[in-house]
Design a protein around this motif. Structure first.
Motif, PDB file in Angstrom:
ATOM      1  N   TRP A 126      40.882  71.304  89.353  1.00  0.00           N
ATOM      2  CA  TRP A 126      41.845  70.499  88.181  1.00  0.00           C
ATOM      3  C   TRP A 126      43.232  70.738  88.526  1.00  0.00           C
ATOM      4  O   TRP A 126      43.680  71.928  88.676  1.00  0.00           O
ATOM      5  CB  TRP A 126      41.248  70.945  86.824  1.00  0.00           C
ATOM      6  N   LEU A 127      44.025  69.599  88.290  1.00  0.00           N
ATOM      7  CA  LEU A 127      45.373  70.027  88.536  1.00  0.00           C
ATOM      8  C   LEU A 127      46.166  69.360  87.325  1.00  0.00           C
ATOM      9  O   LEU A 127      45.964  68.047  87.107  1.00  0.00           O
ATOM     10  CB  LEU A 127      46.049  69.051  89.930  1.00  0.00           C
ATOM     11  N   GLU A 128      46.870  70.111  86.549  1.00  0.00           N
ATOM     12  CA  GLU A 128      47.486  69.720  85.402  1.00  0.00           C
ATOM     13  C   GLU A 128      48.845  68.869  85.794  1.00  0.00           C
ATOM     14  O   GLU A 128      49.522  69.378  86.700  1.00  0.00           O
ATOM     15  CB  GLU A 128      47.735  70.697  84.458  1.00  0.00           C
ATOM     16  N   VAL A 129      48.892  67.510  85.178  1.00  0.00           N
ATOM     17  CA  VAL A 129      49.992  66.908  85.545  1.00  0.00           C
ATOM     18  C   VAL A 129      50.656  66.521  84.158  1.00  0.00           C
ATOM     19  O   VAL A 129      49.934  66.369  82.999  1.00  0.00           O
ATOM     20  CB  VAL A 129      49.983  65.478  86.308  1.00  0.00           C
ATOM     21  N   LEU A 130      51.993  66.304  84.053  1.00  0.00           N
ATOM     22  CA  LEU A 130      52.742  66.521  82.863  1.00  0.00           C
ATOM     23  C   LEU A 130      52.912  64.900  82.084  1.00  0.00           C
ATOM     24  O   LEU A 130      53.351  64.107  83.035  1.00  0.00           O
ATOM     25  CB  LEU A 130      53.883  67.064  82.677  1.00  0.00           C
ATOM     26  N   ALA A 131      52.685  64.770  80.981  1.00  0.00           N
ATOM     27  CA  ALA A 131      53.010  63.513  80.330  1.00  0.00           C
ATOM     28  C   ALA A 131      53.161  63.626  78.785  1.00  0.00           C
ATOM     29  O   ALA A 131      52.560  64.462  78.055  1.00  0.00           O
ATOM     30  CB  ALA A 131      52.154  62.390  80.734  1.00  0.00           C
ATOM     31  N   GLY A 132      53.923  62.853  78.212  1.00  0.00           N
ATOM     32  CA  GLY A 132      53.720  62.955  76.509  1.00  0.00           C
ATOM     33  C   GLY A 132      54.697  64.097  75.996  1.00  0.00           C
ATOM     34  O   GLY A 132      55.816  64.304  76.715  1.00  0.00           O
ATOM     35  N   GLU A 133      54.430  64.602  75.068  1.00  0.00           N
ATOM     36  CA  GLU A 133      55.235  65.650  74.357  1.00  0.00           C
ATOM     37  C   GLU A 133      55.678  66.835  75.187  1.00  0.00           C
ATOM     38  O   GLU A 133      56.605  67.395  75.351  1.00  0.00           O
ATOM     39  CB  GLU A 133      54.785  65.917  73.001  1.00  0.00           C
ATOM     40  N   LYS A 134      54.484  67.164  75.825  1.00  0.00           N
ATOM     41  CA  LYS A 134      54.514  68.477  76.495  1.00  0.00           C
ATOM     42  C   LYS A 134      55.321  68.192  77.700  1.00  0.00           C
ATOM     43  O   LYS A 134      56.121  69.131  78.176  1.00  0.00           O
ATOM     44  CB  LYS A 134      53.091  68.935  77.022  1.00  0.00           C
ATOM     45  N   SER A 135      55.482  67.091  78.171  1.00  0.00           N
ATOM     46  CA  SER A 135      56.134  66.975  79.338  1.00  0.00           C
ATOM     47  C   SER A 135      57.835  66.744  78.980  1.00  0.00           C
ATOM     48  O   SER A 135      58.614  67.258  79.468  1.00  0.00           O
ATOM     49  CB  SER A 135      55.885  65.609  79.901  1.00  0.00           C
ATOM     50  N   TYR A 136      58.011  66.272  77.810  1.00  0.00           N
ATOM     51  CA  TYR A 136      59.271  66.088  77.543  1.00  0.00           C
ATOM     52  C   TYR A 136      59.779  67.370  76.995  1.00  0.00           C
ATOM     53  O   TYR A 136      61.140  67.571  77.298  1.00  0.00           O
ATOM     54  CB  TYR A 136      59.259  65.082  76.067  1.00  0.00           C
ATOM     55  N   ARG A 137      59.209  68.282  76.534  1.00  0.00           N
ATOM     56  CA  ARG A 137      59.645  69.246  76.013  1.00  0.00           C
ATOM     57  C   ARG A 137      59.860  70.531  77.347  1.00  0.00           C
ATOM     58  O   ARG A 137      60.982  71.203  77.239  1.00  0.00           O
ATOM     59  CB  ARG A 137      58.522  70.396  75.179  1.00  0.00           C
ATOM     60  N   LYS A 138      59.370  70.139  78.335  1.00  0.00           N
ATOM     61  CA  LYS A 138      59.639  70.942  79.652  1.00  0.00           C
ATOM     62  C   LYS A 138      60.656  70.237  80.501  1.00  0.00           C
ATOM     63  O   LYS A 138      61.370  70.828  81.402  1.00  0.00           O
ATOM     64  CB  LYS A 138      58.082  71.074  80.246  1.00  0.00           C
ATOM     65  N   THR A 139      60.354  68.741  80.841  1.00  0.00           N
ATOM     66  CA  THR A 139      61.273  68.271  81.527  1.00  0.00           C
ATOM     67  C   THR A 139      62.266  67.253  80.871  1.00  0.00           C
ATOM     68  O   THR A 139      62.883  66.566  81.528  1.00  0.00           O
ATOM     69  CB  THR A 139      60.425  67.368  82.506  1.00  0.00           C
ATOM     70  N   GLN A 140      62.208  67.025  79.795  1.00  0.00           N
ATOM     71  CA  GLN A 140      63.022  65.987  79.084  1.00  0.00           C
ATOM     72  C   GLN A 140      62.708  64.410  79.616  1.00  0.00           C
ATOM     73  O   GLN A 140      63.810  63.607  79.560  1.00  0.00           O
ATOM     74  CB  GLN A 140      64.608  66.094  79.240  1.00  0.00           C
ATOM     75  N   ASN A 141      61.520  64.528  79.976  1.00  0.00           N
ATOM     76  CA  ASN A 141      61.184  63.252  80.583  1.00  0.00           C
ATOM     77  C   ASN A 141      59.487  62.948  80.123  1.00  0.00           C
ATOM     78  O   ASN A 141      58.775  63.911  80.106  1.00  0.00           O
ATOM     79  CB  ASN A 141      60.958  63.046  82.028  1.00  0.00           C
TER      80      ASN A 141
END
Length: 466
Positions: free
Chosen positions: A68-83
């Motif tokens: 498994w490879l986690e990729v970021l999207a949604g709220e978790k992504s926004y908190r970490k990358t502002q995207n």
């Protein structure tokens, strides 16, 4: 291929799934990106991943393993990358081809309107595939939920989901309305009100035909008895009605030896029941009241009968049409009634985007609801499997939500990869666990004598029951 995405390292022990000439090559150690999801997605994904890994281990004795490879999207992504949806996430889902995701929040106040729609459009995932069937023991509001067993193919990139709309009062809306009123509708009594928000509903030959083609091919590959084109063509003749027409064209031009249309079945069936039946009498039987219609309509129906018998009389006549896949069509509002009162008449549905959105959720309600409804978004060379429900943020991190939607989406994914042993292990174990009345709160409150369990406990029981 990158060594990391969004700063998360790619598992070195795994390999990418490959795709060429319409075929996937799946290694025994595929790397599969996942999006955990927002809100309850965190609890659901943790439980589901445990079940997936256990099923693969038990089914293949360690010879296969998902990395498994986690990729970021949604709220978790926004908190970490502002995207909300980083480029690296899209690149990973493209590079590794098959992915799975939990529910995502739709950002409010600008940016991407829907992350789900964005992912579908960026990878051209034109098939939204939603199987709807009953698992024994699941509480249902209908008397015979077991009679419903359909697979819904919803066009995923066009219709109102193309996202072409203009807010009321903006210069863009004014320009659009002026053009429509003063150019396209000039000389007619039709007008768009000046204070309207407006949207465009594109439905193309290309988009419609490839969706219907996929639905019919699925029916061929899986022994399904019918494909029903769902549309609102009685009102929207040049979009929804065209979808119907183009769908029939795909069926009769590309799958001629494998299908029979509903009207063709009437023509052939009439002739079998009444040997020697004249063409005109046959036409009268498929169009009662034809004698009261304009003569040109009557002649067109007679020609339809003649053309049908000439084209498929030998190949489909003498009862041979009964073994073919039946291609039918139904008006969108009618299908809501049909899947309740005549569910066994339907097998595969092919729909435009908005209609499919409504119908898939309504069908899921008959067999347990969205909490247990899986889904997939599939294109040519790419597939993303996903929960079909929302994020339910008030239940986030409480370990109470039914993880069935993601788990059964994983079943779809394993079937897609050809890992059918793991897929059946998960599916059968889930049904057994539900029959034991060991369920999360959404089912427990509807089942007498049930044991209410946490999301994580439900997963543990599934693993035990494998």
């Amino acid at each position: 291929m990158q060594t990391s995405y969004n700063g998360i390292a790619v598992p070195t022990e795994g390999k990418a799934i490959e795709y060429a000439n319409g075929t996937y090559t799946v290694p025994d150690n595929p790397i599969i990106p996942y999006i955990e999801g927002d809100g309850t997605g965190r609890d659901i994904w943790k439980a589901s991943q445990r079940v997936f890994d256990a099923a693969v281990e038990k089914a293949y004795g360690g010879k296969k393993k998902v990395y498994w490879l986690e990729v970021l999207a949604g709220e978790k992504s926004y908190r970490k990358t502002q995207n909300w949806l980083p480029d690296d996430t899209v690149k990973a889902t493209v590079d590794f081809r098959v992915s799975i995701k939990g529910p995502l929040t739709t950002p409010v106040g600008g940016g991407i309107r829907s992350l789900n729609v964005a992912l579908r459009q960026l990878m051209d995932l034109y098939q939204c595939v939603r199987p709807v069937k009953y698992y024994a023991g699941v509480p249902s509001p209908v008397k015979h939920p077991e009679k419903l067993d359909i697979v819904l193919f919803r066009e995923n990139t066009e219709d109102i989901y193309a996202g072409i709309e203009f807010r009321e009062g903006t210069p863009e809306a004014k320009k659009f309305i002026d053009f429509v009123n003063n150019t396209m509708l000039a000389g007619t009594k039709k007008k768009v009100r000046e204070d309207s928000g407006v949207g465009v509903k594109p439905i193309s030959i290309f988009g419609s035909k490839r969706l219907v083609r996929a639905a019919i091919q699925y029916a061929v590959d899986h022994g399904r008895k019918s494909v029903t084109l769902v549309h609102k063509g009685n009102i929207q003749k040049f979009t929804e009605g065209a979808f119907r027409e183009w769908g029939y064209e795909v069926a009769t031009e590309e799958f001629r030896d494998k299908v029979v249309t509903e009207r063709e079945s009437w023509i052939l069936g009439n002739l079998e029941q009444h040997p020697g039946l004249s063409t005109r009498d046959n036409a009268t039987m498929i169009e009662p009241g034809i004698e009261y219609a304009p003569p040109e309509f009557g002649e067109s129906v007679i020609k339809e009968v003649e053309d049908t018998l000439q084209a498929i009389g030998e190949t489909h006549g003498g009862g041979k049409w009964k073994s073919k896949i039946l291609i039918t069509d139904r008006i969108a509002d009618s299908i809501f009634q049909q899947i309740i009162i005549r569910p066994s008449d339907y097998s595969v549905l092919a729909t435009t985007n908005l209609n499919g959105d409504y119908i898939s959720d309504a069908a899921a309600a008959q067999v347990g609801g969205l909490g247990i409804a899986p889904g997939a978004n599939i294109g040519d060379g790419f597939a993303c499997f996903e929960a079909t429900h929302g994020t339910a943020p008030k239940y986030a991190d409480l370990d109470v939500i039914n993880p069935g939607s993601v788990m059964l989406s994983g079943v779809m994914m394993f079937d897609f990869l050809g890992w059918t042993e793991a897929a059946r292990m998960i599916e059968n174990s889930m049904e057994k666990t539900i029959q034991q009345k060991f369920v999360t709160y959404d089912f427990e409150r509807q089942m007498q004598g049930a044991t209410k369990v946490k999301t994580s406990e439900f997963a543990s029981k599934l693993i035990e029951n494998m």
